[in-house]
Design an enzyme around this catalytic site. Structure first.
Site, PDB file in Angstrom:
ATOM      1  N   LYS A 196     -34.754  34.107  13.887  1.00 31.82           N
ATOM      2  CA  LYS A 196     -35.621  32.951  13.650  1.00 31.82           C
ATOM      3  C   LYS A 196     -35.771  32.199  14.963  1.00 31.82           C
ATOM      4  O   LYS A 196     -34.789  31.724  15.526  1.00 31.82           O
ATOM      5  CB  LYS A 196     -35.018  32.050  12.579  1.00 31.82           C
ATOM      6  CG  LYS A 196     -35.824  30.764  12.404  1.00 31.82           C
ATOM      7  CD  LYS A 196     -35.363  29.940  11.226  1.00 31.82           C
ATOM      8  CE  LYS A 196     -36.123  28.634  11.168  1.00 31.82           C
ATOM      9  NZ  LYS A 196     -35.724  27.816  10.020  1.00 31.82           N
ATOM     10  N   LYS A 249     -38.920  35.760  12.006  1.00 31.04           N
ATOM     11  CA  LYS A 249     -39.747  34.583  11.730  1.00 31.04           C
ATOM     12  C   LYS A 249     -40.018  33.836  13.018  1.00 31.04           C
ATOM     13  O   LYS A 249     -39.062  33.586  13.742  1.00 31.04           O
ATOM     14  CB  LYS A 249     -38.979  33.692  10.764  1.00 31.04           C
ATOM     15  CG  LYS A 249     -39.661  32.392  10.435  1.00 31.04           C
ATOM     16  CD  LYS A 249     -38.755  31.561   9.593  1.00 31.04           C
ATOM     17  CE  LYS A 249     -39.421  30.214   9.397  1.00 31.04           C
ATOM     18  NZ  LYS A 249     -38.525  29.248   8.843  1.00 31.04           N
TER      19      LYS A 249
HETATM   20  C1  PBG Z   1     -35.772  25.494   7.761  1.00 21.97           C
HETATM   21  C2  PBG Z   1     -37.051  26.220   7.630  1.00 21.97           C
HETATM   22  C3  PBG Z   1     -38.201  26.000   8.364  1.00 21.97           C
HETATM   23  C4  PBG Z   1     -39.148  26.900   7.905  1.00 21.97           C
HETATM   24  C5  PBG Z   1     -38.558  27.633   6.886  1.00 21.97           C
HETATM   25  N1  PBG Z   1     -37.238  27.205   6.752  1.00 21.97           N
HETATM   26  C6  PBG Z   1     -38.531  24.979   9.364  1.00 21.97           C
HETATM   27  C7  PBG Z   1     -37.757  24.837  10.591  1.00 21.97           C
HETATM   28  O1  PBG Z   1     -36.938  25.649  10.987  1.00 21.97           O
HETATM   29  O2  PBG Z   1     -37.985  23.791  11.204  1.00 21.97           O
HETATM   30  C8  PBG Z   1     -40.528  27.022   8.440  1.00 21.97           C
HETATM   31  C9  PBG Z   1     -41.490  27.741   7.587  1.00 21.97           C
HETATM   32  C10 PBG Z   1     -42.903  27.549   7.945  1.00 21.97           C
HETATM   33  O3  PBG Z   1     -43.274  27.008   9.008  1.00 21.97           O
HETATM   34  O4  PBG Z   1     -43.720  27.980   7.132  1.00 21.97           O
HETATM   35  N2  PBG Z   1     -35.313  25.008   6.584  1.00 21.97           N
END
Ligand code: PBG
Length: 327
Positions: A196, A249
Protein backbone atom coordinates in the site's frame (compact mmCIF):
# COMPACT_ATOMS: atom_id res chain seq x y z
CA UNK A 1 5.72 -17.72 -42.00
CA UNK A 2 7.59 -14.64 -42.93
CA UNK A 3 5.40 -11.88 -41.65
CA UNK A 4 3.44 -9.53 -43.86
CA UNK A 5 1.79 -10.04 -46.30
CA UNK A 6 1.22 -13.67 -45.24
CA UNK A 7 0.63 -12.76 -41.60
CA UNK A 8 -2.14 -10.30 -40.93
CA UNK A 9 -3.11 -9.91 -37.25
CA UNK A 10 -6.14 -7.91 -38.36
CA UNK A 11 -7.83 -11.14 -39.54
CA UNK A 12 -8.76 -12.02 -35.96
CA UNK A 13 -10.13 -8.56 -35.26
CA UNK A 14 -12.50 -8.52 -38.21
CA UNK A 15 -15.83 -9.09 -36.42
CA UNK A 16 -17.13 -8.73 -32.85
CA UNK A 17 -17.63 -12.51 -32.72
CA UNK A 18 -14.02 -13.19 -33.71
CA UNK A 19 -12.70 -10.64 -31.25
CA UNK A 20 -14.81 -12.13 -28.49
CA UNK A 21 -13.40 -15.57 -29.21
CA UNK A 22 -9.74 -14.60 -29.02
CA UNK A 23 -10.02 -12.27 -26.03
CA UNK A 24 -7.22 -12.89 -23.54
CA UNK A 25 -8.58 -11.18 -20.44
CA UNK A 26 -12.15 -11.63 -19.29
CA UNK A 27 -13.75 -9.79 -16.42
CA UNK A 28 -16.20 -11.50 -14.11
CA UNK A 29 -18.33 -9.61 -11.56
CA UNK A 30 -17.27 -12.20 -8.96
CA UNK A 31 -13.84 -10.54 -9.03
CA UNK A 32 -15.24 -7.22 -7.87
CA UNK A 33 -15.48 -5.95 -4.31
CA UNK A 34 -17.51 -2.78 -3.72
CA UNK A 35 -16.21 -0.39 -1.04
CA UNK A 36 -18.96 1.26 1.02
CA UNK A 37 -19.02 3.94 3.72
CA UNK A 38 -21.28 3.23 6.66
CA UNK A 39 -22.67 5.63 9.27
CA UNK A 40 -24.84 5.15 12.35
CA UNK A 41 -28.53 5.99 12.32
CA UNK A 42 -31.25 5.23 9.80
CA UNK A 43 -32.33 6.64 6.44
CA UNK A 44 -29.04 8.44 5.93
CA UNK A 45 -27.59 8.95 2.47
CA UNK A 46 -24.93 11.66 2.49
CA UNK A 47 -23.68 12.12 -1.01
CA UNK A 48 -19.92 12.24 -1.32
CA UNK A 49 -19.30 15.16 -3.59
CA UNK A 50 -15.86 14.09 -4.77
CA UNK A 51 -17.05 10.53 -5.55
CA UNK A 52 -20.17 10.87 -7.71
CA UNK A 53 -22.72 8.11 -7.09
CA UNK A 54 -21.21 7.14 -3.72
CA UNK A 55 -22.82 7.98 -0.39
CA UNK A 56 -22.20 7.60 3.28
CA UNK A 57 -25.03 5.18 4.10
CA UNK A 58 -26.80 4.00 7.20
CA UNK A 59 -27.19 0.24 7.42
CA UNK A 60 -30.86 0.23 6.30
CA UNK A 61 -29.90 2.15 3.14
CA UNK A 62 -27.00 -0.19 2.51
CA UNK A 63 -29.14 -3.32 2.35
CA UNK A 64 -30.81 -2.64 -1.04
CA UNK A 65 -27.41 -1.85 -2.52
CA UNK A 66 -26.00 -5.09 -1.16
CA UNK A 67 -28.95 -6.98 -2.67
CA UNK A 68 -28.44 -5.30 -6.01
CA UNK A 69 -24.73 -6.11 -5.96
CA UNK A 70 -25.51 -9.71 -5.07
CA UNK A 71 -28.08 -10.05 -7.84
CA UNK A 72 -25.55 -8.73 -10.37
CA UNK A 73 -23.03 -11.34 -9.24
CA UNK A 74 -20.63 -8.89 -7.58
CA UNK A 75 -18.16 -10.83 -5.44
CA UNK A 76 -18.17 -8.87 -2.23
CA UNK A 77 -18.35 -5.65 -0.28
CA UNK A 78 -15.76 -3.97 1.91
CA UNK A 79 -16.92 -1.74 4.73
CA UNK A 80 -15.50 1.52 6.01
CA UNK A 81 -17.04 3.08 9.11
CA UNK A 82 -17.68 6.66 10.06
CA UNK A 83 -18.12 6.44 13.84
CA UNK A 84 -20.14 8.85 15.99
CA UNK A 85 -17.22 9.61 18.26
CA UNK A 86 -13.48 9.61 17.79
CA UNK A 87 -10.73 9.64 20.39
CA UNK A 88 -6.97 9.39 20.56
CA UNK A 89 -6.97 5.62 20.66
CA UNK A 90 -9.77 5.05 18.18
CA UNK A 91 -11.74 2.99 20.71
CA UNK A 92 -14.93 2.99 18.60
CA UNK A 93 -13.08 0.80 16.07
CA UNK A 94 -13.97 -2.23 18.22
CA UNK A 95 -17.45 -1.15 19.29
CA UNK A 96 -19.67 -4.15 18.44
CA UNK A 97 -22.55 -1.71 17.89
CA UNK A 98 -20.49 0.45 15.53
CA UNK A 99 -21.55 0.95 11.91
CA UNK A 100 -19.17 -1.65 10.46
CA UNK A 101 -20.12 -4.65 12.64
CA UNK A 102 -23.80 -3.79 12.14
CA UNK A 103 -23.33 -3.51 8.38
CA UNK A 104 -21.49 -6.83 8.25
CA UNK A 105 -24.25 -8.61 10.17
CA UNK A 106 -26.99 -7.03 8.02
CA UNK A 107 -25.29 -7.85 4.73
CA UNK A 108 -24.59 -11.43 5.81
CA UNK A 109 -28.29 -11.74 6.59
CA UNK A 110 -29.77 -10.00 3.53
CA UNK A 111 -27.18 -10.68 0.83
CA UNK A 112 -25.43 -13.89 1.90
CA UNK A 113 -23.98 -14.39 -1.58
CA UNK A 114 -21.54 -11.54 -1.00
CA UNK A 115 -18.17 -12.02 0.64
CA UNK A 116 -18.02 -9.56 3.56
CA UNK A 117 -14.67 -7.83 3.78
CA UNK A 118 -13.74 -5.68 6.79
CA UNK A 119 -11.10 -3.02 6.33
CA UNK A 120 -9.03 -2.70 9.49
CA UNK A 121 -7.33 0.61 10.21
CA UNK A 122 -7.54 3.18 12.97
CA UNK A 123 -7.61 6.33 10.81
CA UNK A 124 -11.40 6.58 10.64
CA UNK A 125 -11.63 6.22 14.43
CA UNK A 126 -8.83 8.36 15.84
CA UNK A 127 -9.40 12.04 16.60
CA UNK A 128 -6.08 12.88 14.92
CA UNK A 129 -6.83 10.79 11.80
CA UNK A 130 -3.65 8.72 12.01
CA UNK A 131 -3.62 4.98 11.43
CA UNK A 132 -2.68 4.08 14.99
CA UNK A 133 -1.85 5.48 18.40
CA UNK A 134 0.63 8.32 18.46
CA UNK A 135 3.88 8.60 20.32
CA UNK A 136 4.68 12.26 19.80
CA UNK A 137 4.17 12.82 16.08
CA UNK A 138 4.87 9.23 15.07
CA UNK A 139 2.42 6.36 14.84
CA UNK A 140 3.59 3.85 17.44
CA UNK A 141 3.81 0.55 15.56
CA UNK A 142 3.85 -1.98 18.39
CA UNK A 143 1.32 -0.17 20.55
CA UNK A 144 -1.09 -0.12 17.60
CA UNK A 145 -0.99 -3.88 16.92
CA UNK A 146 -3.29 -4.97 19.77
CA UNK A 147 -5.83 -2.31 18.80
CA UNK A 148 -5.93 -3.54 15.22
CA UNK A 149 -6.32 -7.09 16.47
CA UNK A 150 -9.22 -6.03 18.70
CA UNK A 151 -10.96 -4.33 15.78
CA UNK A 152 -10.38 -7.39 13.58
CA UNK A 153 -11.86 -9.65 16.25
CA UNK A 154 -14.96 -7.42 16.48
CA UNK A 155 -15.50 -7.67 12.72
CA UNK A 156 -14.93 -11.44 12.67
CA UNK A 157 -17.43 -11.79 15.51
CA UNK A 158 -19.95 -9.78 13.47
CA UNK A 159 -19.54 -12.26 10.61
CA UNK A 160 -16.80 -10.87 8.36
CA UNK A 161 -15.38 -13.41 5.91
CA UNK A 162 -12.18 -11.51 5.15
CA UNK A 163 -10.19 -9.23 7.42
CA UNK A 164 -8.22 -6.67 5.43
CA UNK A 165 -5.69 -4.64 7.40
CA UNK A 166 -4.83 -1.40 5.58
CA UNK A 167 -2.85 0.35 8.32
CA UNK A 168 0.64 -0.72 7.15
CA UNK A 169 2.01 -1.39 10.64
CA UNK A 170 4.78 -3.99 10.66
CA UNK A 171 3.66 -7.30 12.17
CA UNK A 172 -0.06 -6.67 11.96
CA UNK A 173 -0.91 -9.78 9.99
CA UNK A 174 0.68 -11.99 12.66
CA UNK A 175 -0.97 -10.02 15.47
CA UNK A 176 -4.41 -10.32 13.85
CA UNK A 177 -3.92 -14.00 12.91
CA UNK A 178 -2.94 -14.89 16.49
CA UNK A 179 -5.91 -13.07 17.97
CA UNK A 180 -8.38 -14.62 15.51
CA UNK A 181 -6.96 -18.10 16.10
CA UNK A 182 -7.05 -17.70 19.88
CA UNK A 183 -10.74 -16.78 19.65
CA UNK A 184 -11.92 -19.63 17.43
CA UNK A 185 -11.81 -17.70 14.15
CA UNK A 186 -9.07 -19.80 12.57
CA UNK A 187 -11.20 -20.13 9.42
CA UNK A 188 -11.54 -16.40 8.80
CA UNK A 189 -9.21 -15.20 6.04
CA UNK A 190 -6.81 -12.27 6.02
CA UNK A 191 -6.17 -10.20 2.91
CA UNK A 192 -3.31 -7.92 3.72
CA UNK A 193 -2.93 -4.56 2.03
CA UNK A 194 0.69 -5.61 1.61
CA UNK A 195 1.92 -3.10 -0.94
CA UNK A 196 0.00 0.00 0.00
CA UNK A 197 1.63 3.16 -1.24
CA UNK A 198 1.53 6.63 0.27
CA UNK A 199 -0.61 7.95 -2.55
CA UNK A 200 -2.24 11.23 -3.50
CA UNK A 201 -4.91 9.11 -5.21
CA UNK A 202 -6.58 8.57 -1.79
CA UNK A 203 -7.78 12.19 -1.65
CA UNK A 204 -11.53 11.69 -2.24
CA UNK A 205 -11.63 8.70 0.14
CA UNK A 206 -10.42 10.85 3.00
CA UNK A 207 -13.43 13.15 2.47
CA UNK A 208 -15.71 10.16 2.25
CA UNK A 209 -14.37 8.45 5.36
CA UNK A 210 -13.49 11.65 7.21
CA UNK A 211 -10.05 10.18 7.83
CA UNK A 212 -7.52 12.80 6.72
CA UNK A 213 -4.65 13.16 9.20
CA UNK A 214 -4.93 16.33 11.30
CA UNK A 215 -1.21 16.95 10.74
CA UNK A 216 1.61 15.33 8.81
CA UNK A 217 1.10 12.44 6.40
CA UNK A 218 1.38 8.66 6.20
CA UNK A 219 4.84 8.42 4.68
CA UNK A 220 6.47 6.74 7.66
CA UNK A 221 4.26 3.66 7.29
CA UNK A 222 2.81 3.59 3.76
CA UNK A 223 5.21 2.77 0.94
CA UNK A 224 7.17 5.20 -1.17
CA UNK A 225 5.72 5.25 -4.72
CA UNK A 226 9.02 4.69 -6.59
CA UNK A 227 9.73 1.36 -4.86
CA UNK A 228 8.95 -2.09 -6.17
CA UNK A 229 11.59 -4.33 -4.56
CA UNK A 230 10.26 -3.09 -1.26
CA UNK A 231 6.77 -4.24 -2.33
CA UNK A 232 8.17 -7.74 -2.81
CA UNK A 233 9.58 -7.65 0.69
CA UNK A 234 6.27 -6.46 2.17
CA UNK A 235 4.44 -9.27 0.39
CA UNK A 236 6.99 -11.86 1.50
CA UNK A 237 6.67 -10.81 5.13
CA UNK A 238 2.86 -10.82 5.05
CA UNK A 239 2.82 -14.30 3.53
CA UNK A 240 5.18 -15.49 6.28
CA UNK A 241 2.90 -13.90 8.89
CA UNK A 242 -0.08 -15.84 7.55
CA UNK A 243 -1.84 -13.70 4.93
CA UNK A 244 -4.27 -15.69 2.76
CA UNK A 245 -4.37 -13.03 0.04
CA UNK A 246 -2.27 -9.98 -0.67
CA UNK A 247 -3.21 -6.61 -2.09
CA UNK A 248 -1.61 -3.88 -4.15
CA UNK A 249 -3.00 -0.37 -3.78
CA UNK A 250 -3.57 1.87 -5.74
CA UNK A 251 -4.05 -0.26 -8.85
CA UNK A 252 -3.89 1.65 -12.14
CA UNK A 253 -0.65 3.57 -11.50
CA UNK A 254 0.95 0.40 -10.02
CA UNK A 255 0.27 -2.25 -12.68
CA UNK A 256 3.94 -3.25 -12.69
CA UNK A 257 3.70 -3.96 -8.97
CA UNK A 258 0.61 -6.11 -9.52
CA UNK A 259 2.48 -8.04 -12.19
CA UNK A 260 5.51 -8.49 -9.96
CA UNK A 261 3.44 -9.69 -6.98
CA UNK A 262 1.43 -12.05 -9.21
CA UNK A 263 4.68 -13.63 -10.37
CA UNK A 264 6.03 -14.18 -6.87
CA UNK A 265 3.07 -15.69 -4.96
CA UNK A 266 0.51 -18.38 -5.62
CA UNK A 267 -2.03 -16.72 -3.32
CA UNK A 268 -4.85 -14.65 -4.78
CA UNK A 269 -3.74 -11.11 -5.57
CA UNK A 270 -6.15 -8.24 -5.01
CA UNK A 271 -5.78 -4.72 -6.35
CA UNK A 272 -7.60 -1.63 -5.11
CA UNK A 273 -8.70 0.84 -7.75
CA UNK A 274 -8.83 3.72 -5.30
CA UNK A 275 -11.03 6.77 -4.95
CA UNK A 276 -8.82 9.10 -6.99
CA UNK A 277 -8.69 6.64 -9.88
CA UNK A 278 -12.49 6.44 -9.81
CA UNK A 279 -13.12 10.15 -9.43
CA UNK A 280 -10.78 11.12 -12.27
CA UNK A 281 -12.77 8.93 -14.64
CA UNK A 282 -16.05 10.35 -13.37
CA UNK A 283 -14.86 13.95 -13.61
CA UNK A 284 -13.52 13.62 -17.14
CA UNK A 285 -16.67 11.76 -18.24
CA UNK A 286 -18.90 14.47 -16.74
CA UNK A 287 -17.10 17.00 -18.90
CA UNK A 288 -17.59 14.84 -21.95
CA UNK A 289 -13.85 14.44 -22.37
CA UNK A 290 -13.89 10.65 -22.24
CA UNK A 291 -16.47 7.89 -22.58
CA UNK A 292 -16.85 7.02 -18.89
CA UNK A 293 -18.26 3.52 -19.39
CA UNK A 294 -15.53 2.48 -21.78
CA UNK A 295 -12.76 3.94 -19.64
CA UNK A 296 -14.24 2.14 -16.63
CA UNK A 297 -14.08 -1.23 -18.39
CA UNK A 298 -10.66 -0.56 -19.91
CA UNK A 299 -9.18 0.47 -16.56
CA UNK A 300 -10.54 -2.69 -14.91
CA UNK A 301 -9.32 -4.84 -17.78
CA UNK A 302 -5.83 -3.37 -17.40
CA UNK A 303 -5.77 -4.23 -13.70
CA UNK A 304 -6.87 -7.82 -14.36
CA UNK A 305 -4.50 -8.18 -17.33
CA UNK A 306 -1.65 -7.12 -15.05
CA UNK A 307 -2.46 -10.10 -12.82
CA UNK A 308 -5.12 -9.16 -10.26
CA UNK A 309 -7.61 -11.89 -9.33
CA UNK A 310 -9.77 -9.54 -7.27
CA UNK A 311 -10.42 -5.84 -7.85
CA UNK A 312 -11.75 -3.55 -5.16
CA UNK A 313 -13.54 -0.86 -7.13
CA UNK A 314 -16.21 1.81 -6.73
CA UNK A 315 -17.32 0.74 -10.22
CA UNK A 316 -18.28 -2.77 -9.00
CA UNK A 317 -22.03 -2.42 -9.60
CA UNK A 318 -21.77 -0.41 -12.82
CA UNK A 319 -19.14 -2.73 -14.25
CA UNK A 320 -21.15 -5.83 -13.29
CA UNK A 321 -24.17 -4.33 -15.04
CA UNK A 322 -22.08 -3.51 -18.11
CA UNK A 323 -20.84 -7.10 -18.23
CA UNK A 324 -24.36 -8.46 -17.91
CA UNK A 325 -25.50 -6.24 -20.79
CA UNK A 326 -22.52 -7.30 -22.87
CA UNK A 327 -21.05 -3.80 -23.03
C1 PBG B 1 -7.07 3.43 5.34
C2 PBG B 1 -7.54 3.34 3.94
C3 PBG B 1 -7.44 4.32 2.98
C4 PBG B 1 -8.01 3.81 1.82
C5 PBG B 1 -8.47 2.54 2.12
N1 PBG B 1 -8.14 2.26 3.45
C6 PBG B 1 -6.96 5.71 3.05
C7 PBG B 1 -5.60 6.02 3.48
O1 PBG B 1 -4.71 5.20 3.59
O2 PBG B 1 -5.43 7.22 3.74
C8 PBG B 1 -8.09 4.54 0.53
C9 PBG B 1 -9.06 4.01 -0.45
C10 PBG B 1 -9.39 4.92 -1.55
O3 PBG B 1 -8.75 5.97 -1.79
O4 PBG B 1 -10.33 4.57 -2.26
N2 PBG B 1 -8.03 3.10 6.24
Amino acid sequence: MTGFPVERPRRLRRTPALRRQVVETRLDPAMFVLPVFVVSGTRIRNEIESMPGNCQLSVDELIPIAKEAESLGVGGMIFFGIPETKDEHGTSAWDPEGPVPRAIAAVKEHAPGLVAWADVCMCEYTSHGHCGVLNGDIVDNDATLPLLAKAALTYATAGADVIAPSDMMDGRVRAIRDTLDDSGFEDIAICSYSAKYSSAFYGPFRDAADSAPAFGDRRTHQMDPPNVREARREVELDVLEGADMVMVKPAGPYLDVIREVRAMVDLPVAAYQVSGEFSMVKAAAERGWIDGDRVMMESLTGIVRAGADIVLTYFAIDAARALREGR
